[in-house]
Scaffold this active site. Structure first.
Site, short mmCIF file in Angstrom:
data_model
loop_
_atom_site.label_atom_id
_atom_site.label_comp_id
_atom_site.label_asym_id
_atom_site.label_seq_id
_atom_site.Cartn_x
_atom_site.Cartn_y
_atom_site.Cartn_z
N HIS A 60 0.83 -1.22 0.00
CA HIS A 60 0.00 0.00 0.00
C HIS A 60 0.86 1.27 0.00
CE1 HIS A 60 -3.48 -2.56 0.97
NE2 HIS A 60 -2.68 -3.15 1.84
N SER A 115 16.19 20.38 -16.90
CA SER A 115 15.05 21.27 -17.11
C SER A 115 15.49 22.48 -17.91
CB SER A 115 14.47 21.71 -15.77
OG SER A 115 13.61 22.82 -15.92
N LYS A 145 17.65 20.75 -11.77
CA LYS A 145 16.88 19.51 -11.99
C LYS A 145 17.71 18.41 -12.67
CE LYS A 145 13.18 18.75 -11.25
NZ LYS A 145 12.00 19.06 -12.11
N GLU A 157 10.30 7.64 -17.06
CA GLU A 157 8.97 8.19 -17.28
C GLU A 157 8.45 7.83 -18.67
OE1 GLU A 157 9.51 12.07 -14.33
OE2 GLU A 157 9.52 12.35 -16.50
#
Length: 457
Positions: A155, A276, A282, A289
Site C-alpha cells: 500500500h 530542465s 533539476k 517516465e
C-alpha cells in the site's frame, strides 16, 4: 496497369490508390517476402509447375532485388500498393515474363500471412535477446546487493525489511515469465500458411511441408480459411508485449520514486537523465517516465488488434491490413524500452545508506515482534494485538520499537526478554526469513545461482 486490373474498365482514383496502399509500412517485410518467394519458386519447380530454369531465373532475380533494396538502390512506389506487388513488379522488370509465373498457386492473402509470421519469428528472437540481457543485468545487480537492506512496501507504506537483491529478483521472475510467454507465442505461430491461397487452397499439387522446411517452420497450417484469416499470433505477441511493458512500467515507477529527494534510494547516471529548460538544479528520470508512458501505447496496439479482429467473418478482409502498424509499433516500442532499461540500471548508483535508514524506520520490525511472542506460545492474533498497542505507544512517545526499555516492553508482555533486541534488528529480521522464496541473503544467493543456470540454458 495494376497486377489485378484485368477485370476493371476504369483507372483507380488517386484517393483510392493512396488510401488502399500499405507499402509505406509493410515494406519493412521485404526480406521476409523475398525469402518466402524464393522457397515458393523452388517448390514450384520441384513439383514441375514451372521449369527448373525458370525457378533459377526467378530466384536469382529475387536475390538481386534483395541486395539492391539492402543497399537502398530501389525505391518502393505507392502505385504497386504493397511490398508484395512492388517486389513482383521489380522482378518482372528485371527478368521479364518469367517473373509473372512466381505468383502461380499463391495469393497475397497467404503471402502476407507468411510474411508477418516470418517477420514476427525474427522479432520475437530479438525481443527475447533484449529481455535476457535485462535479466542478466538484474542478476548481476542482485549479486552485488545481497546484504543491502531496504524497506519493503505494501500500500506504499513501509511494511517489512527486505534486501535490494530480493527486490531485483522479483523483477527477474516477472521477466522470466515474459520470456516464457514469448516462447509460447513463437510456438503457436510456427505454422506455415503458404498454400492456403486466397481462402480455398489450390488445385496445383503443392508440397507445403517442403516450403515449411525451407522457411524453418515446424509445421503447416491445417485449414486454408484459418491460414489466411488467423492473426492470433499478432494479438498474442501484443499481449505478451503489453505484459512486458507493464512489468517495465512498474519498475520504472519505482525508479522514479527512488530518484526523488523523499526517497534518495537511487541516483541515475547523468548519461541516462535529462535536465530542465528553466530549473538549473533539476535531474529528471525522463527515460523511466517514457517507459511508463509508452506502456499505454503498447496497450493501445493490443486493443487495436482485438477490436480489429472481433467482428471479421471468414476469410481475409481488407481490415486486416491494419494489423501491421499496431504490431510493428508494439515490436518497436518494447525493443526501445528494453534497450534503454538495462544500461540505465547498470550505470545507476544505489544508495545503501539511505535504504538502510529507510528499513529502520516505520516499524518494519513489528511483525517480527509478533512472531517473537508467537514463538513463546502467545496465539498470533493476541500477539498481533499486543504489538499493535506497543506501536501506538511508540508513536505517542516518538520512539522506535527497538528504543523501548525492557521495562517498557514487559508492560506489554512479561514474556519479552533481553533477547528481543537482537530479534528486532533489521538485519536479523531479513536473515531469519530463509525459507525458499524469502529475502534472506543465503536464500537469495541460491535463487541467483538458479537464475544464472536458467540464463545459461
Amino acid at each position: 496497369m495494376k497486377l489485378w486490373g484485368g477485370r476493371f474498365t476504369k483507372q483507380e482514383n488517386q484517393l483510392t490508390e493512396d488510401f488502399n496502399a500499405s507499402v509505406s509500412f509493410d515494406s519493412r517485410m521485404y526480406r521476409q517476402d523475398i525469402q518466402g518467394s524464393i522457397a515458393h519458386a523452388s517448390m514450384l519447380a520441384r513439383q514441375g509447375i514451372i521449369t527448373q530454369a525458370e525457378a533459377e531465373q526467378i530466384i536469382a532475380g529475387l536475390k538481386e532485388i534483395r541486395q539492391e533494396l539492402d543497399e537502398g538502390k530501389l525505391q518502393f512506389f505507392v502505385e504497386a500498393e504493397d511490398v508484395h506487388m512492388n517486389i513482383e513488379t521489380f522482378l518482372t522488370q528485371k527478368i521479364g515474363e518469367t517473373g509473372k509465373k512466381l505468383h502461380t498457386a499463391r495469393s497475397r492473402n497467404d503471402q502476407v500471412a507468411l510474411d508477418v509470421r516470418l517477420y514476427l519469428k525474427d522479432e520475437i528472437s530479438e525481443v527475447k535477446k533484449l529481455l535476457l540481457e535485462l535479466e542478466q543485468t538484474l542478476v548481476n545487480l542482485a549479486s552485488e546487493h545481497l546484504h543491502t537492506v531496504m524497506p519493503g512496501y505494501t500500500h506504499m507504506q513501509k511494511a517489512q525489511p527486505i534486501t535490494l537483491a530480493h527486490h531485483l529478483m522479483a523483477y527477474f521472475e516477472m521477466f522470466r515469465r515474459d520470456a516464457g510467454r514469448l516462447d509460447d507465442c513463437a510456438a503457436r505461430l510456427d505454422f506455415m500458411p503458404l498454400g492456403s491461397c486466397a481462402l480455398a487452397a489450390t488445385g496445383f499439387d503443392l508440397d507445403r511441408p517442403y516450403v515449411a522446411q525451407q522457411l524453418g517452420f515446424g509445421s503447416i497450417t491445417r485449414n486454408s480459411l484459418d491460414g489466411v484469416s488467423d492473426r492470433d499470433f499478432a494479438v498474442e505477441f501484443c499481449s505478451a508485449a503489453s505484459i512486458i511493458m507493464m512489468h517495465m512500467s512498474r519498475f520504472a515507477e519505482e525508479i522514479i520514486l527512488w530518484s526523488s529527494a523523499e526517497f534518495s534510494f537511487i541516483e541515475l547516471d547523468d548519461a541516462f537523465s535529462t535536465g530542465s529548460s528553466i530549473m538549473p538544479q533539476k535531474k529528471n528520470p525522463d527515460l523511466a517516465e517514457l517507459i511508463r508512458g509508452k506502456t499505454g501505447r503498447v496497450y493501445g496496439d493490443l486493443t487495436t488488434l482485438l477490436t480489429l479482429m472481433k467482428s471479421l467473418p471468414l476469410a481475409y478482409n481488407k481490415d486486416m491490413q491494419e494489423d501491421k502498424e499496431a504490431l510493428f509499433d508494439a515490436i518497436d516500442t518494447v525493443k526501445k524500452c528494453l534497450l534503454v532499461l538495462a544500461p540505465m540500471l547498470q550505470t545507476a548508483r544505489f544508495r545503501k545508506d539511505k535504504m538502510a535508514r529507510g528499513a529502520s524506520g516505520g516499524f518494519t520490525n513489528a511483525t517480527d515482534l509478533a512472531d517473537y511472542l508467537a514463538g513463546k506460545g502467545v496465539a498470533f492474533r493476541n500477539a498481533h494485538e499486543i504489538v499493535g498497542k506497543a506501536v501506538l505507544y511508540c508513536l505517542q512517545q516518538d520512539k522506535a520499537l527497538e528504543e523501548l526499555s525492557l521495562e517498557e516492553f514487559k508492560g506489554f508482555s512479561p514474556l519479552i526478554e533481553e533477547d528481543v533486541y537482537k530479534y528486532l534488528d533489521v538485519l536479523e529480521c531479513v536473515a531469519r526469513r530463509k525459507i525458499p522464496g524469502g529475502p534472506a541473503p543465503e536464500t537469495v544467493a541460491r535463487a541467483i545461482k538458479e537464475a544464472r543456470e536458467w540464463l545459461r540454458r
